[in-house]
Design a protein around this motif. Structure first.
Motif, short mmCIF file in Angstrom:
data_model
loop_
_atom_site.label_atom_id
_atom_site.label_comp_id
_atom_site.label_asym_id
_atom_site.label_seq_id
_atom_site.Cartn_x
_atom_site.Cartn_y
_atom_site.Cartn_z
N ILE A 1 -5.20 -2.85 -6.73
CA ILE A 1 -4.40 -2.39 -5.60
C ILE A 1 -5.29 -1.89 -4.47
O ILE A 1 -4.95 -2.01 -3.28
CB ILE A 1 -3.40 -1.30 -6.05
N SER A 2 -6.45 -1.34 -4.81
CA SER A 2 -7.35 -0.82 -3.78
C SER A 2 -7.95 -1.92 -2.91
O SER A 2 -8.36 -1.66 -1.78
CB SER A 2 -8.47 0.00 -4.43
N HIS A 3 -8.01 -3.13 -3.44
CA HIS A 3 -8.53 -4.24 -2.64
C HIS A 3 -7.68 -4.48 -1.39
O HIS A 3 -8.13 -5.13 -0.44
CB HIS A 3 -8.56 -5.52 -3.47
N HIS A 4 -6.45 -3.99 -1.38
CA HIS A 4 -5.57 -4.22 -0.24
C HIS A 4 -5.51 -3.02 0.69
O HIS A 4 -4.68 -3.00 1.61
CB HIS A 4 -4.16 -4.54 -0.74
N ALA A 5 -6.35 -2.02 0.47
CA ALA A 5 -6.34 -0.84 1.33
C ALA A 5 -6.63 -1.24 2.78
O ALA A 5 -7.54 -2.00 3.06
CB ALA A 5 -7.38 0.17 0.85
N GLY A 6 -5.82 -0.72 3.67
CA GLY A 6 -5.98 -1.03 5.09
C GLY A 6 -5.43 -2.39 5.48
O GLY A 6 -5.69 -2.85 6.60
N GLU A 7 -4.66 -3.04 4.59
CA GLU A 7 -4.20 -4.39 4.84
C GLU A 7 -2.70 -4.51 4.54
O GLU A 7 -2.08 -3.59 4.01
CB GLU A 7 -4.94 -5.39 3.94
N ASP A 8 -2.16 -5.69 4.85
CA ASP A 8 -0.80 -6.02 4.43
C ASP A 8 -0.86 -6.63 3.04
O ASP A 8 -1.60 -7.59 2.80
CB ASP A 8 -0.17 -7.02 5.40
N ALA A 9 -0.10 -6.08 2.10
CA ALA A 9 -0.12 -6.53 0.71
C ALA A 9 1.22 -7.11 0.28
O ALA A 9 1.50 -7.21 -0.91
CB ALA A 9 -0.50 -5.36 -0.21
N THR A 10 2.03 -7.53 1.25
CA THR A 10 3.39 -8.00 0.93
C THR A 10 3.36 -9.20 0.00
O THR A 10 4.08 -9.25 -1.01
CB THR A 10 4.15 -8.36 2.21
N GLU A 11 2.54 -10.20 0.32
CA GLU A 11 2.53 -11.43 -0.47
C GLU A 11 2.03 -11.15 -1.89
O GLU A 11 2.58 -11.68 -2.86
CB GLU A 11 1.66 -12.49 0.20
N ALA A 12 0.99 -10.35 -2.00
CA ALA A 12 0.48 -10.00 -3.33
C ALA A 12 1.51 -9.20 -4.11
O ALA A 12 1.68 -9.39 -5.32
CB ALA A 12 -0.82 -9.21 -3.20
N PHE A 13 2.22 -8.30 -3.44
CA PHE A 13 3.25 -7.49 -4.09
C PHE A 13 4.33 -8.38 -4.69
O PHE A 13 4.73 -8.19 -5.84
CB PHE A 13 3.84 -6.53 -3.06
N HIS A 14 4.77 -9.37 -3.95
CA HIS A 14 5.81 -10.27 -4.46
C HIS A 14 5.27 -11.16 -5.57
O HIS A 14 6.00 -11.49 -6.52
CB HIS A 14 6.36 -11.13 -3.32
N ALA A 15 4.02 -11.57 -5.47
CA ALA A 15 3.47 -12.49 -6.46
C ALA A 15 3.19 -11.82 -7.80
O ALA A 15 3.32 -12.45 -8.85
CB ALA A 15 2.17 -13.11 -5.92
N PHE A 16 2.85 -10.54 -7.78
CA PHE A 16 2.41 -9.88 -9.01
C PHE A 16 3.53 -9.15 -9.75
O PHE A 16 3.34 -8.75 -10.89
CB PHE A 16 1.31 -8.86 -8.69
N HIS A 17 4.68 -8.96 -9.15
CA HIS A 17 5.72 -8.17 -9.78
C HIS A 17 6.98 -9.00 -9.96
O HIS A 17 7.52 -9.55 -8.99
CB HIS A 17 6.03 -6.92 -8.94
N GLN A 18 7.45 -9.06 -11.19
CA GLN A 18 8.64 -9.85 -11.49
C GLN A 18 9.93 -9.14 -11.09
O GLN A 18 10.81 -9.73 -10.51
CB GLN A 18 8.68 -10.19 -12.99
N ASP A 19 10.02 -7.86 -11.43
CA ASP A 19 11.22 -7.07 -11.14
C ASP A 19 10.94 -6.17 -9.94
O ASP A 19 10.51 -5.02 -10.09
CB ASP A 19 11.61 -6.23 -12.37
N LEU A 20 11.15 -6.69 -8.74
CA LEU A 20 10.82 -5.94 -7.54
C LEU A 20 11.69 -4.71 -7.39
O LEU A 20 11.24 -3.67 -6.89
CB LEU A 20 10.96 -6.84 -6.31
N GLY A 21 12.94 -4.79 -7.82
CA GLY A 21 13.83 -3.64 -7.73
C GLY A 21 13.31 -2.46 -8.53
O GLY A 21 13.35 -1.31 -8.08
N PHE A 22 12.80 -2.75 -9.72
CA PHE A 22 12.26 -1.69 -10.57
C PHE A 22 11.00 -1.09 -9.96
O PHE A 22 10.83 0.13 -9.92
CB PHE A 22 11.96 -2.25 -11.96
N VAL A 23 10.12 -1.94 -9.44
CA VAL A 23 8.85 -1.46 -8.89
C VAL A 23 9.07 -0.63 -7.64
O VAL A 23 8.36 0.35 -7.40
CB VAL A 23 7.92 -2.65 -8.60
N ARG A 24 10.05 -0.99 -6.84
CA ARG A 24 10.30 -0.26 -5.59
C ARG A 24 10.66 1.20 -5.83
O ARG A 24 10.47 2.05 -4.96
CB ARG A 24 11.40 -0.96 -4.78
N LYS A 25 11.18 1.52 -7.01
CA LYS A 25 11.49 2.91 -7.33
C LYS A 25 10.23 3.77 -7.30
O LYS A 25 10.29 4.96 -6.95
CB LYS A 25 12.16 3.00 -8.70
N PHE A 26 9.11 3.19 -7.67
CA PHE A 26 7.87 3.95 -7.71
C PHE A 26 7.22 4.05 -6.33
O PHE A 26 6.28 4.80 -6.14
CB PHE A 26 6.89 3.31 -8.69
#
Length: 387
Positions: free
Chosen positions: A60-85
């Motif tokens: 996750i630190s590799h995306h510091a200072g950047e947009d991580a939207t695409e990686a976020f969608h690619a790495f997480h299956q249940d986005l609703g669950f992850v968004r809680k955190f």
């Protein structure tokens, strides 16, 4: 910033103005103790939470200072669950006039890939056939038994030994592919089953750590072919990738004549990748990160292998037989991976979905793998790969 479960500065009472930030400000927060990132135009402060990230702090630190939207969608299956955190980490949003992507990235290209992903999901092409993977595992186990039967029935001459080594090399190479798909949680519907399956294939069938592989591989997919962030292009000091390799070779910088590495790569790279590089990295990772379960899995492979072949070859002969299998397997692994991992000249700053190279802003670094912005202090550095 609030603790998990508590509202952060950007998650206050309804009606409170949400702070907005521009990319110039966001890019400043890419330090080991100060990390911001952007996802879906929302700005998050992950400075303290990165160490608790289930995928690892480096990923996750590799995306510091950047947009991580695409990686976020690619790495997480249940986005609703992850968004809680994410709620306690929210500190603001991108300013209305700021583009969603930083650094003049091609928004049309990104939207095309999003449309492609939606099409693939609609066609259910991401749904794996468990029967197919069961057959893959079955033929791997069959080849393991066939190799032993060759030696048992035909003896330990050069012919049977080479035949058995080739069969085992094929089995080992196929095990790489199977564990890769298990690591991507692509075989079973339940993540737990995929993790257990990967531990079995990597540990019992290959003698490696599943966590070590995921540590490397997740970074590779998050930052494909990005120097300082993708371990798969971290080949120093044996090889250097990029424009600097020729310069280093001519000026006799560092250790090897890198301007001639295209000539000696075939003598060193394919035969020794899994035999030396992977073995050293794998063992170091398990010991330093205290992955004792993975260590036991790996030991079970070596115990089984030597129990099977010591009666035929003796201890030294079995060790040489193991080396032969690893060398053959390594050739297979290198040629099927590197031919598609480095498909074009590298240079410039294309989008996340392209092969790319990034150079650290404001810093001058000579080694791939010495860490980009926002990485944690390493525990151990082995051949440029930091744990």
């Amino acid at each position: 910033m609030g603790r998990p479960g508590e509202p952060g500065p950007g998650g206050g009472a309804r009606g409170t103005p949400v702070p907005t930030y521009g990319w110039a400000e966001i890019r400043k927060h890419c330090l080991p103790t100060d990390k911001w990132l952007v996802m879906e135009r929302k700005v998050y402060d992950i400075s303290r939470w990165a160490e608790r990230h289930p995928g690892g702090s480096r990923l996750i630190s590799h995306h510091a200072g950047e947009d991580a939207t695409e990686a976020f969608h690619a790495f997480h299956q249940d986005l609703g669950f992850v968004r809680k955190f994410l709620k306690p980490l929210l500190i603001g949003e991108l300013a209305p006039g700021e583009p969603s992507q930083d650094r003049q990235q091609n928004e049309q290209l990104i939207e095309d890939f999003r449309a492609l992903r939606r099409t693939i999901e609609d066609m259910k092409l991401f749904e794996a056939d468990t029967k197919f993977f069961s057959l893959i595992l079955g033929h791997i186990l069959l080849m393991e038994g066939l190799a032993w039967l060759v030696i048992y029935l035909l003896g330990t001459g050069w012919g049977p030994t080479l035949l058995a080594a080739v069969v085992l090399a094929i089995s080992q190479a196929q095990s790489w592919c199977l564990q890769h798909d298990l690591g991507h949680v692509s075989v079973f519907k339940k993540s737990r089953w995929n993790h257990v399956g990967q531990q079995f294939v990597m540990g019992q069938l290959k003698g490696f750590s599943a966590h070590w592989w995921n540590f490397r591989h997740f970074q590779h997919h998050a930052k494909p072919n990005v120097f300082y962030k993708d371990p798969d292009v971290t080949l120093a000091p044996v090889f250097l990738l990029g424009e600097s390799s020729v310069e280093y070779g001519k000026k006799k910088r560092r250790y090897l004549p890198y301007n001639h590495q295209h000539q000696y790569f075939f003598l060193i790279g394919p035969p020794l990748l899994t035999l030396v590089n992977f073995e050293v990295e794998n063992l170091a990772y398990m010991l330093v990160c205290m992955k004792w379960a993975d260590l036991l899995w790996a030991l079970s492979f070596y115990v089984r292998f030597f129990l099977c072949y010591v009666p035929f070859y003796g201890t030294l002969g079995t060790l040489l037989f193991f080396i032969l299998v690893r060398v053959l397997e390594s050739h297979w692994f290198v040629w099927i991976t590197q031919m598609n991992h480095l498909p074009r000249d590298r240079g410039g700053k294309p989008d996340w979905v392209k092969v790319r190279v990034e150079k650290p802003a404001g810093g001058r670094r000579e080694w791939a793998g010495r860490g980009g912005g926002g990485t944690s202090r390493p525990i151990l550095n082995i051949w440029g790969l930091r744990f």
